[in-house]
Design an enzyme around this catalytic site. Sequence first.
Site, PDB file in Angstrom:
ATOM      1  CG  HIS A 179      -2.046  -0.927   1.164  1.00  0.00           C
ATOM      2  ND1 HIS A 179      -3.084  -0.929   2.057  1.00  0.00           N
ATOM      3  CD2 HIS A 179      -2.325  -1.919   0.301  1.00  0.00           C
ATOM      4  CE1 HIS A 179      -3.949  -1.877   1.751  1.00  0.00           C
ATOM      5  NE2 HIS A 179      -3.497  -2.492   0.684  1.00  0.00           N
TER       6      HIS A 179
ATOM      7  CE1 TYR B 144      -1.890  -7.388  -2.374  1.00  0.00           C
ATOM      8  CE2 TYR B 144      -1.901  -9.752  -2.006  1.00  0.00           C
ATOM      9  CZ  TYR B 144      -2.573  -8.534  -2.054  1.00  0.00           C
ATOM     10  OH  TYR B 144      -3.915  -8.476  -1.808  1.00  0.00           O
TER      11      TYR B 144
ATOM     12  NE  ARG C  99      -0.159  -8.791  -9.596  1.00  0.00           N
ATOM     13  CZ  ARG C  99      -1.273  -8.201  -9.228  1.00  0.00           C
ATOM     14  NH1 ARG C  99      -1.831  -7.306 -10.011  1.00  0.00           N
ATOM     15  NH2 ARG C  99      -1.859  -8.479  -8.075  1.00  0.00           N
TER      16      ARG C  99
ATOM     17  CG  HIS D  32      -1.705  -9.628   1.457  1.00  0.00           C
ATOM     18  ND1 HIS D  32      -3.069  -9.677   1.442  1.00  0.00           N
ATOM     19  CD2 HIS D  32      -1.360  -8.325   1.283  1.00  0.00           C
ATOM     20  CE1 HIS D  32      -3.541  -8.455   1.238  1.00  0.00           C
ATOM     21  NE2 HIS D  32      -2.535  -7.621   1.152  1.00  0.00           N
TER      22      HIS D  32
ATOM     23  CG  ASP E  31      -1.043 -22.522  -1.998  1.00  0.00           C
ATOM     24  OD1 ASP E  31      -0.189 -22.688  -1.122  1.00  0.00           O
ATOM     25  OD2 ASP E  31      -1.942 -21.652  -1.929  1.00  0.00           O
TER      26      ASP E  31
END
Lengths: 765, 765
Positions: free
Chosen positions: A213, A287, A289, A444, A464
């Site tokens: 973020h 994330y 990416r 995450h 997964d």
Amino acid sequence: MTHFKHLKKAIQLIAIVMVALSCKNQDQTTTPSDLESNADHPKLMLTSKSVDDIKSALGSVPLFDKSLERAKQEVDAAMAEGIQVPIPKDMAGGYTHTQHKKNYAALQKAGALFQITGDTKYAAFTRDVLLAYAKMYKSLPRHPQERSYARGKIFWQCLNDANWLVYMSQAYDGIRGWITEEERQTLDNELFRPFADFLSIETPQFFNRVHNHSTWGTVAVGMIGLVMNDDELVDRALFGIKDDGIDSAALDNDGGTIKKEGQKSGFLANLDEPFSPDGYYTEGPYYQRYAMYPFLAFAQALETKKPELKIFEYNGGVLIKAVDALLNLTDADGEFFPLNDGQKGMSYQTASLVSAVDIAYYYGNQDPRLLSVALQQDNVQLDATGLAVAQGIHQGKAQPFIKESMLLRDGAKGDEGGVAILRANYEGGTMALVMKNAAHGLSHGHFDKLSYSLYEDGEEVLQDYGLARFVNVEQKNGGGYLKENTSWAKQTIAHNTIVQDETSHYKGIFKESSKHHPEVTTFETSDPNIQVVSAVEANAYPGTEFTRTMMMVTLDHHKKPLLIDILNVTSDSNHKYDLPLYYKGQVVATNLDLNTPPQLSPLGTKAGYQHIWKEATGIPSTENTQFTWLDNKKFYSATVLTEGKDQFILGRVGASDPEFNLRRDPMLIHRRNNMKNGLFVQVIESHGTYNPVTEKAENAYAAIQNIKSLASPQGYTALELTLQNKDRYAVIVVDSAFAKAQHKLELSNSTYTWKGTYYFKQLKN
Amino acid sequence: MTHFKHLKKAIQLIAIVMVALSCKNQDQTTTPSDLESNADHPKLMLTSKSVDDIKSALGSVPLFDKSLERAKQEVDAAMAEGIQVPIPKDMAGGYTHTQHKKNYAALQKAGALFQITGDTKYAAFTRDVLLAYAKMYKSLPRHPQERSYARGKIFWQCLNDANWLVYMSQAYDGIRGWITEEERQTLDNELFRPFADFLSIETPQFFNRVHNHSTWGTVAVGMIGLVMNDDELVDRALFGIKDDGIDSAALDNDGGTIKKEGQKSGFLANLDEPFSPDGYYTEGPYYQRYAMYPFLAFAQALETKKPELKIFEYNGGVLIKAVDALLNLTDADGEFFPLNDGQKGMSYQTASLVSAVDIAYYYGNQDPRLLSVALQQDNVQLDATGLAVAQGIHQGKAQPFIKESMLLRDGAKGDEGGVAILRANYEGGTMALVMKNAAHGLSHGHFDKLSYSLYEDGEEVLQDYGLARFVNVEQKNGGGYLKENTSWAKQTIAHNTIVQDETSHYKGIFKESSKHHPEVTTFETSDPNIQVVSAVEANAYPGTEFTRTMMMVTLDHHKKPLLIDILNVTSDSNHKYDLPLYYKGQVVATNLDLNTPPQLSPLGTKAGYQHIWKEATGIPSTENTQFTWLDNKKFYSATVLTEGKDQFILGRVGASDPEFNLRRDPMLIHRRNNMKNGLFVQVIESHGTYNPVTEKAENAYAAIQNIKSLASPQGYTALELTLQNKDRYAVIVVDSAFAKAQHKLELSNSTYTWKGTYYFKQLKN
């Protein structure tokens, strides 16, 4: 709905009026009004030099021309729909959300198109849309949707507002030299500076973190700072806000800590901490990416405007390494391994990876393997980096990007475990094992130490689960994380790893898991036929230690490798253990005595167990349990070493799921009760094919016949594998605590000597 | 296993010895030993003239050359493995079964290769393998596996033995002129004549039926009769056995009647009865695909040897029509619709369709659309028909095979219902609706009158379950039908059609269902934007009549069609009804009030209900229930007209399935209790897409907002559809009993006049 329709019509009317106004305006401003400002722009992704280079190359570099043409079509289509700047209202997937995303995507390209083509229609459209935002912005309250810990204005969360500003900074950079001084004042003061302050000073809990973020937030502020020559904003972006007043106990929506005591902040801190020296980003590839684009775009701009920072050499050149790591964290189709929260299907075809590949090529070593990725992407950035890539391809420099086995260490210093990838590339196919021995991975992260997944030719073999979310599907919780992401997807039992006493690793407590990480004790891939990774997890359950060794072994006369999974458990007390296997497709055969209940009940009550239907239980009939399934027209088998009181559960995801948020995926759980120290061994193989057109089943039976555990001294685990053709193999692994230069062992009347932490060899029959 | 390995080794030893022997022999027989016989062969698929034509075309017709090269590679590979003629022992999928199949596949090609290339290695190999069979054949008992109603000798069932003889007849035809008289006597008398008698006189319950089994049986006997110039065998094949002593109550393994009282038999009877005048084969496309090869191959041989039969004109030229029908019974990828017992994935890429397409092209009208199918098959028969196809392609004559809407009537006279296919071909895609209003379809029929399935771009949207069988996967009941095929796949609830009182159509009694068939009362596809099929089923439940109308309607501004499903029920008493919808993928949204139970129970106890887990029940919250799902990255919705006491069940296949034989597929069941006369209406649409790379959801909401039932006079069903954009449409269907030249109706203050059985038009807003 009715209200919404009226609103939309009203906006369309306004848009028509504004387009009319803008057309009038355009005639007055076809020449630059401020020569100094004009000379100063563009300066983020484009410069006047790169614009000249591009102009002179146009028509001679096919992939660049194609990308330019595609951008024109996109922007022309957006312009044909007219200016739509609606009052923010919707969650992800809804109209206003989608429209504001469309606006920044179109304007980023429009700015570049104006520079490259000189066509003022792109500049005028960009200006008019930005002016519409300026008119609205200052009076906008925070977004009416109250779900986020950091609500935006344009979108429900500041993260999307930051996306907007990163792209719109580029749009603005493209036209700031072209518009009138008055318009520039309006946009600087009524839109962009307030926007930057809103994202930073007014929302420090969003801006001042180490988190993707804040990467977006700092880059947004930094980029608009560069555009407006505002050094204070650039410094704020690079180094964060000094006194942010953030409570160290505060959490974000995902339960992640906002900011640890004494934590640094700002763009550079975000570049220091989450990346390892190998370029692995601790949140995982999905994330990574997402974060790579702002990292690299801002780096590119800084390299132009602040070359003294040497940003591409910063922290050991981590930005370029990170692109390589990210490309390697994909299956054969280029889809990212869904470690932690990751939506399946996301791949290096995504726009942010187009930028990443181009920037890494240009500012890195002109790695020719990147050109073959760009060829697959079939698209380049509209700047000097994209031009270089398109030229490299045109000059025939592309080389295949063959993904090899690698260990990507985690942690800022590379000492917090890591993700191990073992690959076997054989004629006509490839298999990849991804073993997650990394740190928790911020908010995450999933609770799945030592877990793994297995791929064949870009398809999942042992999966997964990924995340429990439908990104941007409005009907599913506004496109946001579903509650099952926490109750299921993050829990240990949802992964191919071991669970003690129906409790997740670290009791599922983020803070605890974030304190520790596994140790990778062996990573040996120099012999492609015998590749080995071992890792130890000693903290997930106090008093218990797991050592898991995974070997990817290719035998003579076998094209595809066997996967040998050896998991040692030592504990100070007795516990119950579950080891799931997330196969896909249909059960073909098993030697288990299966018992299917007349009614289905959930397997447990917590830690994800409440989401599993217990479809059957199975009692092993011999010391080896074999389980064969058919998926993607291929036969797979697991051969599992079993003990007297072992039990198997055939389960299926989907219990306690009132909104049908979860996929009904199957799993096989190996359960052992009352164990103190013990061993779990399984061999996984892809052994045959089924062709529904010829209706031929080839090699429908496993090659492995038997696994035998051999008595061995402390510190050693010794196995004998027997194939159906009677070939036998010895497998020995050494506990990391017993490592020494040379090993010598007497087993079943044979003497074994070797160097290193494992032994694998065929036995004489 | 150990025993099996020894056996295999022993066979390999024998094979080596025999190859050694054959090599020696070969030198002695490189010249033909019997000029007369030589001149007489080949005569089945090849003739001396066609061989000459092929020889002179070699090297100039690419697809033929490629097919020849591929055949050489296949046969060379088989020859490299040596002669393996094991004592029969295994079920389908096992070693002996697979090897004997390999043998006939290789020898059929070897015979042709010898003729075309003149290379005697192919002839010698063919002879030696056949002599190995001759040595063993007479002393062979029936196959040790006792599962079949008609056990074979080489295989567990005569059907496979007949396959063997059909292919081996061709192999023998290729070399019979080349071998010595002594070898010819041996093969005629020790192998082929006894083989033909075994399949016919000794097993009349297999030979003397009207069934795909007997098609293979009669063709096998007829072909070897032609090869050996044995007219008695050819007559036996064409007309069957006179006094077979078959009990009219006898059943086969699938519960099919062996032979009805007074039933004709033989090849011609098999050509009369199961084919309709439209070329539809009553067992359905999967078995039609299987039966087409012997039908067409024998027809080709008869056309050469008995041209007076005019076999390709027989029964209105049904054989050529049948190939066209079969090609049309496929989805966009060429996969057959799995009506009745049909394994999914079988497609017109299968070898028997290569022959079918080539023969239909050559002996039919040289339809240039067939050439484009042959291009996709990338293979041709090694005979005059294949040469003609390859030449046609090489000359650029191929035309696209665009599948259109069509009604394929069922029954020898075309008066036993039929299969209706509605297709919408739009830019970039295609949708196909298949509605099964056909007769029962012999022993492989399912109890699913008026059922349908829906495809988009070759993917299933609303699926038919297909069969419960893993063909040739030995671990799954020897590759044979699973018991769940009867208890689940054949039952009505396993299909997209209506069930009364949890009982299958005709109570699931084959004999009853075989007596009746639905009537197709409307089939109108001349306007591609409004295509309609209606059918009536009056016998599935005595006292109850169903009329189902399915409309495929493409609206202005919509690319893809809506599917409107209107099902009228009239009955003499109250009943409970279930109408399932076999969607695939994940639930996105519904306005049902869902209730998910803490434990799952089967939905019922019989008629397939015992195999459904009741995952949730849903109570409609309004008069329209909407259900949206995501599958294959597309959004689909069903909008269902609901009444006060309606209920929905979200179910999943898999209960009462101790061996995990069934796929865990989901369904939505619309349930209504205590209804005498009533109406089920649903509108199905494919409306949006999800892209996991851009993470964009486009048109995630249904276009349909509301369905309203309008009060209308007896014989009429009138509806009003409202879209989200407020467009409204009137839909009226006329009961077949109320058909008249012109209709006039007053509804909601409007007057509607029209001709025909339905009305569909946009209303003014």
